[in-house]
Scaffold this motif. Structure first.
Motif, PDB file in Angstrom:
ATOM      1  N   SER A  22       0.857  -1.178   0.000  1.00  0.00           N
ATOM      2  CA  SER A  22       0.000   0.000   0.000  1.00  0.00           C
ATOM      3  C   SER A  22       0.900   1.238   0.000  1.00  0.00           C
ATOM      4  O   SER A  22       2.036   1.170  -0.456  1.00  0.00           O
ATOM      5  CB  SER A  22      -0.927  -0.038   1.208  1.00  0.00           C
ATOM      6  OG  SER A  22      -1.950   0.907   1.061  1.00  0.00           O
ATOM      7  N   LYS A  55      -1.405   0.458  -9.791  1.00  0.00           N
ATOM      8  CA  LYS A  55      -1.556   1.409  -8.697  1.00  0.00           C
ATOM      9  C   LYS A  55      -0.714   2.622  -9.039  1.00  0.00           C
ATOM     10  O   LYS A  55       0.396   2.489  -9.563  1.00  0.00           O
ATOM     11  CB  LYS A  55      -1.099   0.819  -7.361  1.00  0.00           C
ATOM     12  CG  LYS A  55      -2.060  -0.204  -6.792  1.00  0.00           C
ATOM     13  CD  LYS A  55      -1.648  -0.631  -5.394  1.00  0.00           C
ATOM     14  CE  LYS A  55      -2.670  -1.611  -4.820  1.00  0.00           C
ATOM     15  NZ  LYS A  55      -2.291  -2.023  -3.450  1.00  0.00           N
ATOM     16  N   LEU A  66      -3.416   7.279  -3.484  1.00  0.00           N
ATOM     17  CA  LEU A  66      -3.161   5.991  -4.124  1.00  0.00           C
ATOM     18  C   LEU A  66      -4.375   5.634  -4.969  1.00  0.00           C
ATOM     19  O   LEU A  66      -5.483   5.487  -4.450  1.00  0.00           O
ATOM     20  CB  LEU A  66      -2.905   4.900  -3.069  1.00  0.00           C
ATOM     21  CG  LEU A  66      -2.555   3.526  -3.611  1.00  0.00           C
ATOM     22  CD1 LEU A  66      -1.250   3.566  -4.396  1.00  0.00           C
ATOM     23  CD2 LEU A  66      -2.440   2.530  -2.459  1.00  0.00           C
ATOM     24  N   HIS A  68      -6.038   2.966  -7.763  1.00  0.00           N
ATOM     25  CA  HIS A  68      -5.960   1.532  -8.052  1.00  0.00           C
ATOM     26  C   HIS A  68      -6.955   1.235  -9.168  1.00  0.00           C
ATOM     27  O   HIS A  68      -8.117   1.606  -9.080  1.00  0.00           O
ATOM     28  CB  HIS A  68      -6.335   0.786  -6.778  1.00  0.00           C
ATOM     29  CG  HIS A  68      -6.324  -0.689  -6.891  1.00  0.00           C
ATOM     30  ND1 HIS A  68      -6.227  -1.492  -5.799  1.00  0.00           N
ATOM     31  CD2 HIS A  68      -6.412  -1.538  -7.933  1.00  0.00           C
ATOM     32  CE1 HIS A  68      -6.264  -2.757  -6.158  1.00  0.00           C
ATOM     33  NE2 HIS A  68      -6.379  -2.801  -7.464  1.00  0.00           N
TER      34      HIS A  68
END
Length: 88
Positions: A22, A55, A66, A68
């Motif tokens: 992440s 990502k 972030l 995705h």
């Protein structure tokens, strides 16, 4: 996505990346493996082994963002590392 600068660069992490990572894990990859500043505001793009997921990590004023995307039926064309694919 709110990008206020026209000087933004896009960096692709060639090869494959472990998509369990992440923000923290990807920002470490940017600084240690790509040897770039994750706080620069530039876009850092990562792809998984199957090439159906990307990502995008970037710093926006006061925090990381972030993004995705997962493709259901198609695949991304993705560059491989000169040294061959390896997990990040």
């Amino acid at each position: 996505m709110f990008l206020s600068s026209s000087n933004i660069r896009v960096y692709l992490a060639m090869g494959i990346t472990d998509m369990r990572k992440s923000i923290d894990g990807l920002s470490i990859l940017v600084s240690e493996h790509l040897e770039l500043d994750p706080f620069s505001g530039h876009l850092f793009v990562f792809c998984n082994r199957k090439r159906n997921m990307i990502k995008i990590l970037y710093w926006d004023r006061n925090g990381f963002c972030l993004w995705h995307k997962r493709l259901e039926k198609h695949f991304f064309k993705w560059p491989t590392s000169i040294r061959g694919d390896h997990d990040h």
